[in-house]
Design a protein around this motif. Sequence first.
Motif, short mmCIF file in Angstrom:
data_model
loop_
_atom_site.label_atom_id
_atom_site.label_comp_id
_atom_site.label_asym_id
_atom_site.label_seq_id
_atom_site.Cartn_x
_atom_site.Cartn_y
_atom_site.Cartn_z
N LEU A 84 1.24 -1.32 0.16
CA LEU A 84 0.22 0.11 -0.05
C LEU A 84 0.90 1.49 -0.07
O LEU A 84 1.97 1.48 0.59
N ASP A 89 -0.54 7.89 7.93
CA ASP A 89 0.00 6.55 8.17
C ASP A 89 -0.65 6.16 8.75
O ASP A 89 -0.50 4.84 9.66
N ALA A 92 -2.06 2.55 8.55
CA ALA A 92 -0.73 0.60 8.43
C ALA A 92 -1.96 0.02 9.23
O ALA A 92 -1.56 -0.89 8.78
N ALA A 95 -4.61 -1.67 6.79
CA ALA A 95 -3.64 -1.85 6.25
C ALA A 95 -3.47 -3.53 7.12
O ALA A 95 -3.66 -4.74 5.79
N ALA A 100 -2.08 -6.84 4.19
CA ALA A 100 -1.32 -5.74 3.10
C ALA A 100 0.00 -6.30 3.40
O ALA A 100 0.60 -6.71 4.35
N TYR A 103 3.92 -1.41 3.40
CA TYR A 103 3.87 -0.31 3.95
C TYR A 103 4.29 0.80 3.31
O TYR A 103 5.15 0.55 4.01
#
Length: 295
Positions: A84, A89, A92, A95, A100, A103
């Motif tokens: 991502l 932020d 995060a 994510a 994910a 990042y």
Amino acid sequence: MTGLRILIVDDEPLARRRLEILLRDAAGVQLVGAAADGLMAGRMIAELTPDVVLLDIKMPGMTGLQVLAALADRGREPTPLVILVTAFDRFAIEAFERAAFDYLLKPVEPARLSAALDRARAALADRAAAARARELEEILDNLREGPGPPRDLFDRDLWIVDRSGRSSLAVSAIDWVAAERDYVRLHSGARSFLIRQSIGALAARLDPRAFLRVHRSSLVRADRIVGLRHAGARSCVVLSTGAEVAVSRRHMAALKALTSPRKAVGSPHAALAAVRDPYPPSPPGQAGGGEPGQR
């Protein structure tokens, strides 16, 4: 060799252009395309099957997090690793909760991008090796189930994958086994190997006369046990390798029964009869005979 196949997804043309420039200077990568929104990203991922997707989060229509959720719903289809990319932020935690792989914060730094792509290469290599090992395991299972009775009820070898490739590990060389989510880690001397299988499924393949369940997440080889150790509320078995494996209360009674000196010499766990608890309970009215940490 085509290198790491990458798809860029970002609704900002300048952001896409910056990533394209960074990837152009990176070794071992191939830019397969760029999408300007989430819907286009879904179509291009299905058509181009990239290894890695550099995915913006804040996009009109379908956000990056929604794209990530849609990829998770694909089930067993090949899924790219998603890195991502965003200026915020605060996304995060969500994510990573949505699986994910990495990042990156805008503006993306070349060194940070390079490090993320190196990790992606390693992860994809591990994924491919694990898939090959599963295929070999299925082939062997099919061969075992072929005509004629099986030579043994339990496995003598397990297929493992390490940096040198695929090989078989003798079950007799395994000291203990630890569960790690959907995997188990086989400990053999100073080395360990990760295979994709639940600890329950693996236990069914191992001779119960040779391996003991001492915890819901661990098995130990009976002939490796040299002692029992207690430290407060924690108990563990001490192995001949020096490793200490936690024992749950549920399994302690059975383990102590197996280590009882009254066990018959010819029993499957006769080797455990000689095991002595280095920290036995103190007799009533007497203080303990030493600190648990002293051997």
